[in-house]
Design an enzyme around this catalytic site. Structure first.
Site, mmCIF file in Angstrom:
data_model
loop_
_atom_site.group_PDB
_atom_site.id
_atom_site.type_symbol
_atom_site.label_atom_id
_atom_site.label_comp_id
_atom_site.label_asym_id
_atom_site.label_seq_id
_atom_site.Cartn_x
_atom_site.Cartn_y
_atom_site.Cartn_z
ATOM 1 N N TYR A 67 41.062 -125.869 29.734
ATOM 2 C CA TYR A 67 41.193 -127.325 29.821
ATOM 3 C C TYR A 67 39.921 -127.933 30.433
ATOM 4 C CZ TYR A 67 42.616 -131.838 31.677
ATOM 5 O OH TYR A 67 42.658 -133.171 32.001
ATOM 6 N N GLU A 126 49.512 -137.057 33.198
ATOM 7 C CA GLU A 126 49.083 -137.300 34.585
ATOM 8 C C GLU A 126 50.238 -137.886 35.396
ATOM 9 O OE1 GLU A 126 46.456 -136.278 36.091
ATOM 10 O OE2 GLU A 126 45.048 -135.846 34.473
ATOM 11 N N TRP A 155 48.795 -129.482 38.455
ATOM 12 C CA TRP A 155 48.333 -129.708 37.089
ATOM 13 C C TRP A 155 48.620 -128.488 36.221
ATOM 14 C CZ3 TRP A 155 47.988 -133.348 33.927
ATOM 15 C CH2 TRP A 155 47.237 -133.253 32.754
#
Length: 189
Positions: free
Chosen positions: A19, A41, A49
């Site tokens: 990512y 988010e 995350w």
């Protein structure tokens, strides 16, 4: 280049590194991608995350690959089904936020021409390249994320606090917050 080291947060897993290397901080003006990242988010609030990245495909399946119009039209029973069976974080407000954010995104698209144009107007359609040397220098929020958060809340978006918005701006490349030692920093590409 010798001496280059990726951003420390990306070292925790292969998925995080992928990512980091292929998406984070790379400018995108794709409406669907921006909408996906806004909602991911928001889903991350209070979580890591990596948890969200591991569930990303589940989110894509549950929310029509983040097609804004399809998400805006999702009926209650579909949202309820996601809450009980979806491969997502099962949090009612976060699940309902996707539909709410889709409706708000449609409204800003009518006003600005696209969701992307609305978001990128805050940086005058340009990427802001920061030059952080250490992870501790990177802020959790800033003046622009506060302004955008307030504006988005007024427009009906949810899960768009200043910290979430700053992370979102990093994700979509409004900010290049790669450390200066990272090969992914704009000056090192």
């Amino acid at each position: 280049m010798s001496g280059q080291k990726i951003c420390p947060w990306a070292e925790s897993s292969v998925l995080m590194k992928q990512y980091h290397d292929q998406e984070w901080g790379i400018p995108s003006k794709d409406n669907t991608y921006l909408f996906e990242m806004l909602n991911l988010e928001g889903a991350q609030a209070g979580l890591s995350w990596s948890t969200i990245l591991n569930k990303r495909e589940g989110y894509r399946q549950a929310f029509h690959h983040f097609d804004i119009d399809k998400c805006a039209a999702m009926p209650e029973d579909e949202l309820e089904k996601i809450l009980s069976t979806g491969e997502v974080v099962r949090h009612r407000l976060k699940i309902n936020a996707v539909r709410k954010n889709a409706v708000a995104a449609q409204l800003v698209a009518k006003e600005y021409g696209s969701f992307s144009t609305y978001i990128w107007q805050f940086s005058e359609q340009k990427q802001i390249v920061n030059h952080w040397k250490e992870a501790g220098q990177v802020p959790a929020q800033n003046e622009m994320s506060v302004v955008i958060s307030k504006d988005m809340k007024k427009r009906g978006f949810t899960f768009v606090g200043p910290v979430i918005i700053y992370s979102f701006l990093q994700a979509i490349g409004v900010y290049d917050d790669h450390l200066t030692t990272c090969p992914c920093h704009t000056n090192n590409r």
